[in-house]
Design a protein around this motif. Structure first.
Motif, PDB file in Angstrom:
ATOM      1  N   VAL A 267      31.791  34.254  39.885  1.00  0.00           N
ATOM      2  CA  VAL A 267      32.641  34.115  38.699  1.00  0.00           C
ATOM      3  C   VAL A 267      34.075  33.985  39.174  1.00  0.00           C
ATOM      4  O   VAL A 267      34.573  34.834  39.914  1.00  0.00           O
ATOM      5  N   GLU A 268      34.741  32.905  38.768  1.00  0.00           N
ATOM      6  CA  GLU A 268      36.146  32.701  39.148  1.00  0.00           C
ATOM      7  C   GLU A 268      37.006  32.675  37.893  1.00  0.00           C
ATOM      8  O   GLU A 268      36.638  32.066  36.885  1.00  0.00           O
ATOM      9  N   VAL A 269      38.172  33.330  37.989  1.00  0.00           N
ATOM     10  CA  VAL A 269      39.083  33.454  36.850  1.00  0.00           C
ATOM     11  C   VAL A 269      40.392  32.767  37.189  1.00  0.00           C
ATOM     12  O   VAL A 269      40.990  33.023  38.238  1.00  0.00           O
ATOM     13  N   GLU A 270      40.850  31.912  36.300  1.00  0.00           N
ATOM     14  CA  GLU A 270      42.092  31.181  36.540  1.00  0.00           C
ATOM     15  C   GLU A 270      43.314  32.060  36.284  1.00  0.00           C
ATOM     16  O   GLU A 270      43.267  33.036  35.525  1.00  0.00           O
ATOM     17  N   ALA A 271      44.407  31.683  36.914  1.00  0.00           N
ATOM     18  CA  ALA A 271      45.680  32.403  36.784  1.00  0.00           C
ATOM     19  C   ALA A 271      46.108  32.469  35.323  1.00  0.00           C
ATOM     20  O   ALA A 271      45.851  31.547  34.545  1.00  0.00           O
ATOM     21  N   GLY A 272      46.767  33.592  34.976  1.00  0.00           N
ATOM     22  CA  GLY A 272      47.305  33.753  33.636  1.00  0.00           C
ATOM     23  C   GLY A 272      46.338  34.334  32.626  1.00  0.00           C
ATOM     24  O   GLY A 272      46.711  34.551  31.468  1.00  0.00           O
TER      25      GLY A 272
ATOM     26  N   LYS B  16      36.086  36.430  41.657  1.00  0.00           N
ATOM     27  CA  LYS B  16      37.338  35.905  42.207  1.00  0.00           C
ATOM     28  C   LYS B  16      38.384  35.839  41.105  1.00  0.00           C
ATOM     29  O   LYS B  16      38.250  35.079  40.145  1.00  0.00           O
ATOM     30  N   LEU B  17      39.425  36.653  41.253  1.00  0.00           N
ATOM     31  CA  LEU B  17      40.528  36.679  40.296  1.00  0.00           C
ATOM     32  C   LEU B  17      41.708  35.973  40.949  1.00  0.00           C
ATOM     33  O   LEU B  17      42.404  36.534  41.786  1.00  0.00           O
ATOM     34  N   SER B  18      41.929  34.715  40.549  1.00  0.00           N
ATOM     35  CA  SER B  18      42.851  33.839  41.279  1.00  0.00           C
ATOM     36  C   SER B  18      44.204  33.741  40.586  1.00  0.00           C
ATOM     37  O   SER B  18      44.617  32.666  40.119  1.00  0.00           O
ATOM     38  N   GLY B  19      44.911  34.875  40.508  1.00  0.00           N
ATOM     39  CA  GLY B  19      46.252  34.856  39.956  1.00  0.00           C
ATOM     40  C   GLY B  19      47.242  34.256  40.937  1.00  0.00           C
ATOM     41  O   GLY B  19      46.939  34.053  42.120  1.00  0.00           O
ATOM     42  N   THR B  20      48.438  33.973  40.446  1.00  0.00           N
ATOM     43  CA  THR B  20      49.516  33.469  41.291  1.00  0.00           C
ATOM     44  C   THR B  20      50.752  34.329  41.077  1.00  0.00           C
ATOM     45  O   THR B  20      50.825  35.120  40.136  1.00  0.00           O
ATOM     46  N   GLU B  21      51.743  34.151  41.932  1.00  0.00           N
ATOM     47  CA  GLU B  21      52.971  34.952  41.824  1.00  0.00           C
ATOM     48  C   GLU B  21      53.663  34.729  40.485  1.00  0.00           C
ATOM     49  O   GLU B  21      54.233  35.649  39.906  1.00  0.00           O
ATOM     50  N   SER B  22      53.610  33.509  39.974  1.00  0.00           N
ATOM     51  CA  SER B  22      54.282  33.196  38.714  1.00  0.00           C
ATOM     52  C   SER B  22      53.376  33.361  37.493  1.00  0.00           C
ATOM     53  O   SER B  22      53.841  33.301  36.354  1.00  0.00           O
ATOM     54  N   ASP B  23      52.088  33.550  37.729  1.00  0.00           N
ATOM     55  CA  ASP B  23      51.137  33.630  36.614  1.00  0.00           C
ATOM     56  C   ASP B  23      50.032  34.629  36.974  1.00  0.00           C
ATOM     57  O   ASP B  23      48.931  34.254  37.372  1.00  0.00           O
ATOM     58  N   ASN B  24      50.366  35.918  36.801  1.00  0.00           N
ATOM     59  CA  ASN B  24      49.429  36.988  37.158  1.00  0.00           C
ATOM     60  C   ASN B  24      48.229  37.031  36.208  1.00  0.00           C
ATOM     61  O   ASN B  24      48.272  36.501  35.093  1.00  0.00           O
ATOM     62  N   ILE B  25      47.170  37.674  36.670  1.00  0.00           N
ATOM     63  CA  ILE B  25      46.042  38.028  35.805  1.00  0.00           C
ATOM     64  C   ILE B  25      46.207  39.492  35.416  1.00  0.00           C
ATOM     65  O   ILE B  25      46.475  40.342  36.271  1.00  0.00           O
ATOM     66  N   ASN B  26      46.076  39.801  34.127  1.00  0.00           N
ATOM     67  CA  ASN B  26      46.257  41.164  33.636  1.00  0.00           C
ATOM     68  C   ASN B  26      44.941  41.730  33.118  1.00  0.00           C
ATOM     69  O   ASN B  26      44.235  41.075  32.345  1.00  0.00           O
ATOM     70  N   VAL B  27      44.631  42.941  33.568  1.00  0.00           N
ATOM     71  CA  VAL B  27      43.387  43.610  33.178  1.00  0.00           C
ATOM     72  C   VAL B  27      43.751  44.949  32.544  1.00  0.00           C
ATOM     73  O   VAL B  27      44.330  45.828  33.197  1.00  0.00           O
TER      74      VAL B  27
END
Length: 287
Positions: free
Chosen positions: A81-86, A105-116
């Motif tokens: 399971v892959e999760v896109e940024a943001g 796979k939680l694929s956040g980026t520096e400018s677009d974090n993933i929030n849980v």
């Protein structure tokens, strides 16, 4: 005469390979086999937000969106399971757990974090459980417990019994909760852990660098070896001071303490014919 000619021909066909070249060939074969074992991500399910709960049995791509988890989320073995940024995850019920048997796979980026966001005010269940077959890969992810208090047993936010590759994550929670408890392969870099970091299995690959650890940082020495502390460095407390590594139990083999600050709360026993080497600049102190 025919037998002699056959023997000569056979010897001409035999190729003698130097032992070092044989070892190299063996290594290449092993590397190729390891690559072959890696599962290709071929999602058959695509989501754009909404409910995401229960057992996940197919490769799934979660596009950027808001997801609600209303019961335990179980990623089955062999599933990615892959999760896109943001993306945003809202866990609505207390004691809901993420169980990873496959790969998450939680694929956040520096400018677009993933929030849980989850809620845990009591009980001993971890929030995320990485089982022995599981892989958790998280980049630029914020994991936050919405509860302002916690009572009961000390339960970790993440229990890692498999493989966790964590970079630039932030774990915040209330009360007597461990941040991460690991008995598996662990990479933790550039992250902020609000509570304790407990390494229970130090004989496996560890890479713990450049983190802020606000609770205690404990490493169980039982299965430690010469390589255990090689890639553990530059971790600090909330004030920016070098974080002491608390050594627990006694090693069963030789170990090396690299240039960091170490603390022992109880005597450490070094077995006969084994050693504990301190690199120049390493500090070992009693509590």
């Amino acid at each position: 005469m025919k037998k002699k000619l056959f023997l000569l021909f056979f010897l001409m066909m035999v190729v003698f390979v130097p032992s070092n070249q044989l070892e190299k060939q063996k290594e290449e074969i092993i590397l190729v086999s390891e690559v072959a074992k890696e599962k290709v991500f071929e999602p058959t399910v695509f989501l754009n937000g909404g409910e995401f709960s229960g057992e996940i049995t197919e490769d799934t791509l979660l596009h950027k969106g808001i997801y609600t988890v209303s019961k335990d989320l179980v990623i089955k073995e062999g599933v990615i399971v892959e999760v896109e940024a943001g993306s945003q995850f809202n866990f609505g019920i207390s004691n809901t757990t993420v169980i990873i048997q496959g790969e998450f796979k939680l694929s956040g980026t520096e400018s677009d974090n993933i929030n849980v966001e989850y809620y845990r005010s009591s009980g001993s269940k971890e929030f995320i459980l990485v089982e022995e077959t599981g892989i958790l890969e998280a980049n630029f992810v914020n994991i936050h417990n919405r509860s302002s208090y916690y009572s009961g047993s000390v339960s970790p936010v993440i229990t890692n019994n498999g493989k966790s590759l964590l970079n630039s994550i932030k774990v915040t929670t209330a009360g007597a909760i461990n941040g991460i408890t690991s008995s598996g392969v662990l990479t933790l870099t550039n992250s902020v852990i609000d509570k304790n970091l407990m390494v229970l299995e130090s004989g496996l690959a560890l890479n713990i660098q450049d983190n802020v650890i606000k609770g205690s940082f404990n490493v169980d020495l039982t299965n430690a070896n010469i390589q255990t502390f090689k890639d553990i460095n530059n971790n600090v407390d909330a004030s920016g001071n070098l974080k002491p590594i608390i050594l627990v139990q006694s090693p069963q083999r030789s170990i090396k303490l690299y240039k960091q600050v170490y603390q022992m709360n109880n005597p450490i026993v070094i077995l006969e014919n084994e050693t504990m080497e301190l690199e120049a600049g390493a500090t070992l102190k009693n509590q």
